[in-house]
Design a protein around this motif. Structure first.
Motif, PDB file in Angstrom:
ATOM      1  N   ARG A 199      41.383  12.607  20.567  1.00 55.69           N
ATOM      2  CA  ARG A 199      42.165  12.693  21.795  1.00 55.69           C
ATOM      3  C   ARG A 199      42.435  14.155  22.163  1.00 55.69           C
ATOM      4  O   ARG A 199      42.360  14.537  23.326  1.00 55.69           O
ATOM      5  CB  ARG A 199      43.499  11.949  21.618  1.00 55.69           C
ATOM      6  N   LEU A 200      42.782  14.963  21.184  1.00 52.35           N
ATOM      7  CA  LEU A 200      43.064  16.371  21.462  1.00 52.35           C
ATOM      8  C   LEU A 200      41.820  17.095  21.963  1.00 52.35           C
ATOM      9  O   LEU A 200      41.901  17.961  22.835  1.00 52.35           O
ATOM     10  CB  LEU A 200      43.603  17.046  20.202  1.00 52.35           C
ATOM     11  N   LEU A 201      40.658  16.730  21.445  1.00 51.06           N
ATOM     12  CA  LEU A 201      39.407  17.324  21.915  1.00 51.06           C
ATOM     13  C   LEU A 201      39.068  16.829  23.318  1.00 51.06           C
ATOM     14  O   LEU A 201      38.747  17.613  24.211  1.00 51.06           O
ATOM     15  CB  LEU A 201      38.272  16.994  20.943  1.00 51.06           C
ATOM     16  N   ASN A 202      39.142  15.521  23.528  1.00 50.12           N
ATOM     17  CA  ASN A 202      38.772  14.948  24.822  1.00 50.12           C
ATOM     18  C   ASN A 202      39.723  15.371  25.930  1.00 50.12           C
ATOM     19  O   ASN A 202      39.316  15.507  27.090  1.00 50.12           O
ATOM     20  CB  ASN A 202      38.737  13.421  24.730  1.00 50.12           C
ATOM     21  N   LEU A 226      30.849  10.663  19.001  1.00 53.22           N
ATOM     22  CA  LEU A 226      30.818   9.496  19.872  1.00 53.22           C
ATOM     23  C   LEU A 226      32.003   9.491  20.840  1.00 53.22           C
ATOM     24  O   LEU A 226      31.871   9.083  21.992  1.00 53.22           O
ATOM     25  CB  LEU A 226      30.809   8.219  19.034  1.00 53.22           C
ATOM     26  N   SER A 227      33.150   9.964  20.371  1.00 54.77           N
ATOM     27  CA  SER A 227      34.329   9.940  21.243  1.00 54.77           C
ATOM     28  C   SER A 227      34.199  10.915  22.398  1.00 54.77           C
ATOM     29  O   SER A 227      34.626  10.618  23.518  1.00 54.77           O
ATOM     30  CB  SER A 227      35.596  10.244  20.434  1.00 54.77           C
ATOM     31  N   TRP A 228      33.597  12.092  22.168  1.00 48.74           N
ATOM     32  CA  TRP A 228      33.522  13.039  23.288  1.00 48.74           C
ATOM     33  C   TRP A 228      32.242  12.905  24.094  1.00 48.74           C
ATOM     34  O   TRP A 228      32.159  13.378  25.208  1.00 48.74           O
ATOM     35  CB  TRP A 228      33.781  14.471  22.858  1.00 48.74           C
ATOM     36  N   LYS A 229      31.229  12.238  23.544  1.00 50.87           N
ATOM     37  CA  LYS A 229      30.029  11.986  24.335  1.00 50.87           C
ATOM     38  C   LYS A 229      30.206  10.773  25.246  1.00 50.87           C
ATOM     39  O   LYS A 229      29.507  10.645  26.259  1.00 50.87           O
ATOM     40  CB  LYS A 229      28.831  11.760  23.407  1.00 50.87           C
ATOM     41  N   HIS A 230      31.125   9.893  24.898  1.00 53.13           N
ATOM     42  CA  HIS A 230      31.381   8.687  25.701  1.00 53.13           C
ATOM     43  C   HIS A 230      32.891   8.563  25.939  1.00 53.13           C
ATOM     44  O   HIS A 230      33.517   7.585  25.517  1.00 53.13           O
ATOM     45  CB  HIS A 230      30.845   7.454  24.976  1.00 53.13           C
ATOM     46  N   PRO A 231      33.493   9.531  26.619  1.00 48.37           N
ATOM     47  CA  PRO A 231      34.958   9.543  26.758  1.00 48.37           C
ATOM     48  C   PRO A 231      35.528   8.356  27.534  1.00 48.37           C
ATOM     49  O   PRO A 231      36.623   7.892  27.224  1.00 48.37           O
ATOM     50  CB  PRO A 231      35.227  10.864  27.476  1.00 48.37           C
ATOM     51  N   TRP A 242      42.284   6.745   9.996  1.00 51.86           N
ATOM     52  CA  TRP A 242      41.717   6.454  11.315  1.00 51.86           C
ATOM     53  C   TRP A 242      42.617   7.047  12.404  1.00 51.86           C
ATOM     54  O   TRP A 242      42.133   7.602  13.394  1.00 51.86           O
ATOM     55  CB  TRP A 242      41.581   4.945  11.519  1.00 51.86           C
ATOM     56  N   SER A 243      43.924   6.954  12.203  1.00 49.67           N
ATOM     57  CA  SER A 243      44.858   7.538  13.166  1.00 49.67           C
ATOM     58  C   SER A 243      44.650   9.045  13.273  1.00 49.67           C
ATOM     59  O   SER A 243      44.733   9.622  14.377  1.00 49.67           O
ATOM     60  CB  SER A 243      46.303   7.247  12.752  1.00 49.67           C
ATOM     61  N   MET A 244      44.368   9.693  12.152  1.00 48.21           N
ATOM     62  CA  MET A 244      44.110  11.129  12.167  1.00 48.21           C
ATOM     63  C   MET A 244      42.840  11.434  12.964  1.00 48.21           C
ATOM     64  O   MET A 244      42.832  12.347  13.808  1.00 48.21           O
ATOM     65  CB  MET A 244      43.947  11.659  10.741  1.00 48.21           C
ATOM     66  N   LEU A 245      41.785  10.667  12.744  1.00 50.90           N
ATOM     67  CA  LEU A 245      40.536  10.883  13.477  1.00 50.90           C
ATOM     68  C   LEU A 245      40.736  10.621  14.970  1.00 50.90           C
ATOM     69  O   LEU A 245      40.195  11.346  15.813  1.00 50.90           O
ATOM     70  CB  LEU A 245      39.433   9.978  12.927  1.00 50.90           C
TER      71      LEU A 245
END
Length: 205
Positions: A175-178, A99-104, A167-170
């Motif tokens: 962030r590193l991926l996006n 979800l984080s990288w599909k909706h940055p 959650w901070s780890m996720l």
């Protein structure tokens, strides 16, 4: 003078959110304005301001929509949850990253400076974000309860703190991926396994 084309879509509120999200992806947060958004959609500024009183309200609404999307997805995952919590936790972690990288653009506003530090988060955004995090705390609590029943996990776990740290780890992984720092997405499965192992390890005696 050419007259403005009438707006024919059924839901102007949602259309403004969608177009604003696209504009942020193209130009960044600083490149968007209520005037430019209204022109892009083909409505008057008055019509746009009827739905969002200013840019801050617009950005908060995009972030709030992101939390709502995530909460709906989380509810579906919980509905599909079987007895294997380790397997389900891995599915949860993958869904979070997906979800984080599909909706940055949404994700950046959900957890970003433009809304939370430089802006003024709306009460409805605060409510949506809290509800989303509370769902995750409940997941951690469920995980630890099942482990406690099996004698595998500590009875003294602070579920809130474990939820905050994991959650901070996720979020850091997302962030590193996006941001393009982690470029090898073929390694995602291995990262997922490691994240799940770390969360489970933190919950053990």
């Amino acid at each position: 003078m050419t007259s403005r084309k009438p707006y024919h879509h059924g839901n102007l509120h949602q259309k403004l959110l969608e177009e604003a999200t696209l504009m942020i992806g193209e130009q960044g947060v600083d490149g968007i304005s209520m005037r430019a958004l209204a022109e892009r959609v083909g409505v008057s500024r008055t019509a746009a301001y009827h739905h969002f009183k200013d840019k801050n309200a617009l950005l908060c609404a995009i972030a709030e929509q992101g939390f709502q999307h995530w909460q709906a997805h989380f509810a579906q995952l919980m509905h599909e949850q079987s007895g294997d919590m380790t397997r389900w936790l891995k599915a949860f972690v993958r869904s979070y990253l997906d979800l984080s990288w599909k909706h940055p653009e949404e994700y950046d506003l959900m957890f970003g400076r433009p809304v939370w530090k430089n802006g003024e988060p709306t009460e409805s955004l605060k409510t949506a974000s809290f509800a989303c995090f509370q769902d995750y705390v409940d997941l951690i609590r469920l995980l630890t309860q099942e482990g406690q029943e099996g004698g595998e996990l500590s009875k003294d776990i602070d579920c809130l703190r474990l939820a905050q740290v994991s959650w901070s780890m996720l979020h850091g992984m997302s962030r590193l991926l996006n941001d393009g720092i982690y470029l090898d997405r073929n390694a995602i499965d291995a990262m997922l396994d490691s994240a799940v192992e770390m969360i489970l390890a933190a919950a053990k005696v």
